[in-house]
Design a protein around this motif. Structure first.
Motif, PDB file in Angstrom:
ATOM      1  N   TYR A 393       0.825  -1.205   0.000  1.00 38.16           N
ATOM      2  CA  TYR A 393       0.000   0.000   0.000  1.00 38.16           C
ATOM      3  C   TYR A 393       0.864   1.262   0.000  1.00 38.16           C
ATOM      4  N   THR A 394       1.961   1.227   0.755  1.00 40.52           N
ATOM      5  CA  THR A 394       2.855   2.382   0.811  1.00 40.52           C
ATOM      6  C   THR A 394       3.479   2.657  -0.551  1.00 40.52           C
ATOM      7  N   MET A 395       3.898   1.611  -1.233  1.00 41.82           N
ATOM      8  CA  MET A 395       4.520   1.770  -2.545  1.00 41.82           C
ATOM      9  C   MET A 395       3.530   2.306  -3.576  1.00 41.82           C
ATOM     10  N   VAL A 396       2.283   1.854  -3.521  1.00 40.99           N
ATOM     11  CA  VAL A 396       1.282   2.340  -4.472  1.00 40.99           C
ATOM     12  C   VAL A 396       0.990   3.819  -4.224  1.00 40.99           C
ATOM     13  N   ALA A 397       0.898   4.218  -2.946  1.00 41.68           N
ATOM     14  CA  ALA A 397       0.669   5.629  -2.629  1.00 41.68           C
ATOM     15  C   ALA A 397       1.821   6.490  -3.142  1.00 41.68           C
ATOM     16  N   ALA A 398       3.052   6.024  -2.939  1.00 39.06           N
ATOM     17  CA  ALA A 398       4.209   6.763  -3.452  1.00 39.06           C
ATOM     18  C   ALA A 398       4.191   6.807  -4.977  1.00 39.06           C
ATOM     19  N   SER A 399       3.726   5.735  -5.599  1.00 39.60           N
ATOM     20  CA  SER A 399       3.672   5.688  -7.060  1.00 39.60           C
ATOM     21  C   SER A 399       2.702   6.716  -7.621  1.00 39.60           C
ATOM     22  N   VAL A 400       1.603   6.967  -6.909  1.00 36.91           N
ATOM     23  CA  VAL A 400       0.655   7.990  -7.360  1.00 36.91           C
ATOM     24  C   VAL A 400       1.335   9.353  -7.398  1.00 36.91           C
ATOM     25  N   LEU A 544      -1.428  15.358  -0.951  1.00 34.43           N
ATOM     26  CA  LEU A 544      -1.808  15.236   0.457  1.00 34.43           C
ATOM     27  C   LEU A 544      -2.360  13.852   0.791  1.00 34.43           C
ATOM     28  N   LEU A 545      -3.339  13.366   0.007  1.00 32.11           N
ATOM     29  CA  LEU A 545      -3.955  12.079   0.328  1.00 32.11           C
ATOM     30  C   LEU A 545      -2.970  10.913   0.239  1.00 32.11           C
ATOM     31  N   PRO A 546      -2.212  10.771  -0.849  1.00 32.79           N
ATOM     32  CA  PRO A 546      -1.249   9.659  -0.864  1.00 32.79           C
ATOM     33  C   PRO A 546      -0.159   9.800   0.189  1.00 32.79           C
ATOM     34  N   ALA A 547       0.251  11.029   0.509  1.00 28.81           N
ATOM     35  CA  ALA A 547       1.260  11.216   1.558  1.00 28.81           C
ATOM     36  C   ALA A 547       0.698  10.811   2.917  1.00 28.81           C
ATOM     37  N   THR A 548      -0.563  11.144   3.174  1.00 28.41           N
ATOM     38  CA  THR A 548      -1.209  10.722   4.421  1.00 28.41           C
ATOM     39  C   THR A 548      -1.322   9.206   4.486  1.00 28.41           C
ATOM     40  N   SER A 549      -1.652   8.597   3.354  1.00 27.84           N
ATOM     41  CA  SER A 549      -1.716   7.139   3.295  1.00 27.84           C
ATOM     42  C   SER A 549      -0.354   6.526   3.612  1.00 27.84           C
ATOM     43  N   MET A 550       0.701   7.098   3.059  1.00 22.07           N
ATOM     44  CA  MET A 550       2.051   6.617   3.356  1.00 22.07           C
ATOM     45  C   MET A 550       2.348   6.707   4.846  1.00 22.07           C
ATOM     46  N   PHE A 551       2.000   7.831   5.457  1.00 20.90           N
ATOM     47  CA  PHE A 551       2.285   8.040   6.881  1.00 20.90           C
ATOM     48  C   PHE A 551       1.562   7.008   7.748  1.00 20.90           C
ATOM     49  N   ILE A 552       0.280   6.790   7.473  1.00 19.27           N
ATOM     50  CA  ILE A 552      -0.497   5.833   8.262  1.00 19.27           C
ATOM     51  C   ILE A 552       0.041   4.419   8.084  1.00 19.27           C
ATOM     52  N   ASN A 553       0.339   4.054   6.855  1.00 18.97           N
ATOM     53  CA  ASN A 553       0.841   2.703   6.597  1.00 18.97           C
ATOM     54  C   ASN A 553       2.190   2.470   7.263  1.00 18.97           C
ATOM     55  N   ILE A 554       3.067   3.469   7.203  1.00 23.77           N
ATOM     56  CA  ILE A 554       4.380   3.347   7.844  1.00 23.77           C
ATOM     57  C   ILE A 554       4.231   3.216   9.352  1.00 23.77           C
ATOM     58  N   ALA A 555       3.327   4.016   9.945  1.00 21.26           N
ATOM     59  CA  ALA A 555       3.100   3.941  11.389  1.00 21.26           C
ATOM     60  C   ALA A 555       2.609   2.558  11.797  1.00 21.26           C
TER      61      ALA A 555
END
Length: 645
Positions: A393-400, A544-555
């Protein structure tokens, strides 16, 4: 010599997948509507989360606070699912996150994502099979588990207390069903998805009828808020099914519209159902008395509602079986997608002529899942699953983020016409006037041309260092740095909480530095021109949305135990051996760089980029090649390509 070798290796690791001329063309039958895709997603999610995880999360991690765990996991999964929806609408192929990463980041990273997706489905199948076996055992008053534990107990911290032969049999039986053909699997899944939803609603209503509010007297958050976050990381298992929509999207009638609508609808319905039924079961018995393996039948039996125990138990078996079928339906398709690109052994890409399914991939990896179900306990499987999923999920968010800020020379997708092209703008306005309405190809109205994508915005073009970066480079670097700052920030917040609350100077200084680093990296991304000209679905509020997704997934990843990371490292180590021993040499993209660069080179406004720009009539560039060469062939192929639906 060494530097040349390292450079060649780096190019191979980061080479990107070249897309087909027509992304809608597929040997599969495009017959699935939006409703079909939504039911596929719901069918994979519903049952797996409620009947596998709820007991474990409530009893061992969050108590009644599991309600918040599901809510947080649902929000985080919704952000991730939006990223999947954008890519799925744009690239309707079965590879899901693997393909998306391959297109935007590179081959090596795509392989790691694909390798973790395989882990996701293998461990998911094993965990669901264990839950199915546990539910049947509960209906038989634990006769099977008692006998096996007495005569065939297993030693070891991570092994199950006994070999679960029934779960092994379930996995292999479903593998046979999947091998018999996609139509049979899809028909069974569609029918039982409706049953799944009915079961969830019925269980919740029955639980509220016999609710006892005093079960919350021991506290709503007995494990604290950190327990809620830990439970949320495990609850991600309940939402794994949404990526099945993007895999099934290769058979969608209109993927550009169906995948986003189906994904969002499935996520909302599933999250509401999970919260509803978790609240219900938490009112039946205290959290410490809930069964981890079969929470609902045991909870009803504890309240003296023995008839409900058998009804709910039988319904649970049906629901979990459906989740198992959906999970194993996606497993061979994912392996097939990776093997078709040459990154896994090509024998796994072979399709049986009679059943039209990848039979070899199906049975080999189903056997691995069956062995895990036979020997490993539920908690080991759940935590192992969560970390692989969160990484994907983190990689897909970064890919966006990376895709939105790619320079025009690297974009392979259809775009709206360039608004700064006067000829195209005039033609578009004329067509709109004649028809009385705007056509689909009407130019977007913004102040930047396609050539500005990935470059600094006009206001920031004097910034030092950044002004010297090539388009897209600063954004890619900032995304990596932002992820690193996020990981450090989450680690500090999770493991130095008491020091932060005591306002110890070193934690405050470090906290400020990490927050500023994260924000600064984010602002560097925002300072660049974003590509909003895609004709397919685009999520709002990027980055903003994909960066927030990255943050939540990493946490959530960092909240998992260190042993889970060790297991993941072992799995990745095995994958690295496979990739460097086989995949890197047999990749479908293993072509000469000279030929590849000739195909994708872009020389500026006067030359054709490898992208559909919607202005074929006024683009007279030669693609950087002589007439009749590779550049001219690329241009002609793109002019003939139909629009996305």
């Amino acid at each position: 010599m060494a530097s040349a070798w390292c450079g060649a290796l780096w190019d191979k690791l980061n080479r990107k997948k070249t897309l087909e001329k027509d992304l809608l063309q597929t040997p599969l039958h495009r017959c699935l509507s939006t409703q079909h895709l939504a039911l596929i997603g719901i069918g994979q999610m519903v049952g797996a989360g409620v009947f596998v995880l709820t007991g474990t999360v409530i009893k061992d991690k969050a108590g009644p606070g599991a309600i918040l765990s599901y809510l947080f996991a649902g929000i985080a999964a919704l952000l991730s699912s939006l990223c999947y929806a954008e890519f799925g609408a744009r690239v309707p192929k079965a590879g899901s996150a693997y393909v998306y990463t391959y297109i935007t980041i590179g081959e090596f990273w795509a392989f790691l994502v694909g390798w973790n997706i395989i882990l996701e489905y293998i461990v998911g199948a094993a965990a669901i099979a264990r839950a199915l076996s546990g539910s049947i055992d509960a209906l038989a008053n634990n006769t099977m588990s008692s006998a096996l534990e007495e005569h065939l107990s297993l030693p070891g911290q991570f092994l199950s207390q006994y070999p679960d032969f029934l779960s092994f049999a379930f996995v292999m039986s479903v593998a046979v069903i999947v091998a018999l053909g996609a139509k049979l699997s899809a028909n069974i899944t569609s029918v039982f998805t409706v049953i799944n939803v009915t079961v969830i609603v019925s269980v919740a209503i029955l639980g509220f009828i016999y609710a006892d509010p005093t079960t919350w007297d021991s506290g709503f958050l007995p494990y604290g808020f950190q327990g809620v976050l830990g439970g949320a990381a495990s609850c991600f298992f309940a939402f794994i099914g949404f990526d099945g929509i993007s895999i099934a999207g290769e058979e969608a009638e209109s993927p550009g519209r169906s995948i986003p609508v189906a994904t969002i609808s499935a996520m909302i319905v599933t999250t509401v159902l999970y919260i509803f039924v978790t609240t219900s079961v938490s009112f039946l018995v205290p959290y410490y008395d809930i069964s981890a393996s079969a929470p609902f039948p045991a909870a009803f039996a504890a309240r003296g509602i023995h008839w409900a125990k058998y009804v709910v138990g039988a319904a649970t078996v049906v629901a979990i079986f459906t989740a198992l079928l959906g999970n194993m339906y996606m497993l061979p398709r994912t392996i097939y997608a990776i093997a078709s690109d040459g990154l896994l052994f090509r024998i796994f890409a072979k399709v049986n002529d009679r059943t039209q399914t990848p039979v070899i991939a199906n049975f080999v990896f189903s056997l691995v899942a069956a062995l895990m179900a036979l020997l490993l306990d539920m908690e080991t499987l759940v935590d192992f699953l969560s970390i692989g999923t969160l990484m994907a999920y983190t990689m897909v968010a970064a890919s966006v983020i990376l895709l939105r800020y790619q320079p025009i020379s690297e974009c392979q997708f259809e775009l709206h016409p360039d608004p700064t092209d006067s000829a195209t703008d005039s033609a578009g306005n004329m067509a709109a006037t004649e028809n009385g309405s705007s056509s689909e190809s009407k130019p977007l109205h913004h102040s930047y041309s396609h050539d500005d994508f990935g470059k600094l915005k006009k206001l920031f073009r004097a910034l030092p260092v950044l002004r010297h970066c090539s388009p897209g480079t600063a954004v890619a670097t900032s995304t990596i740095i932002m992820a690193a700052f996020m990981a450090a920030l989450c680690s500090l917040a999770l493991y130095a909480t008491e020091s932060i609350l005591r306002a110890e100077w070193w934690t405050i200084v470090l906290l400020v530095i990490l927050i500023l680093g994260t924000v600064f990296s984010f602002l560097v991304i925002v300072a660049h021109v974003q590509n909003t000209a895609f004709k397919t679905f685009q999520i709002p509020l990027v980055p903003l949305l994909p960066a927030t997704s990255m943050f939540i997934n990493i946490a959530m990843m960092l909240k998992l135990t260190y042993l889970t990371w060790i297991r993941l490292a072992i799995w990745i180590a095995v994958g690295l051996v496979v990739y460097f021993a086989y995949g890197i040499r047999n990749s479908a993209e293993n072509r000469s760089l000279a030929s590849y660069n000739a195909l994708t080179s872009y020389g500026g406004d006067g030359q054709q980029a490898p992208v559909l720009r919607g202005d074929d009539d006024d683009d007279d560039g030669d693609g950087g090649a002589e007439e009749g060469g590779d550049g001219d062939k690329w241009k002609k192929s793109q002019e003939e390509k139909p629009e996305f639906e």
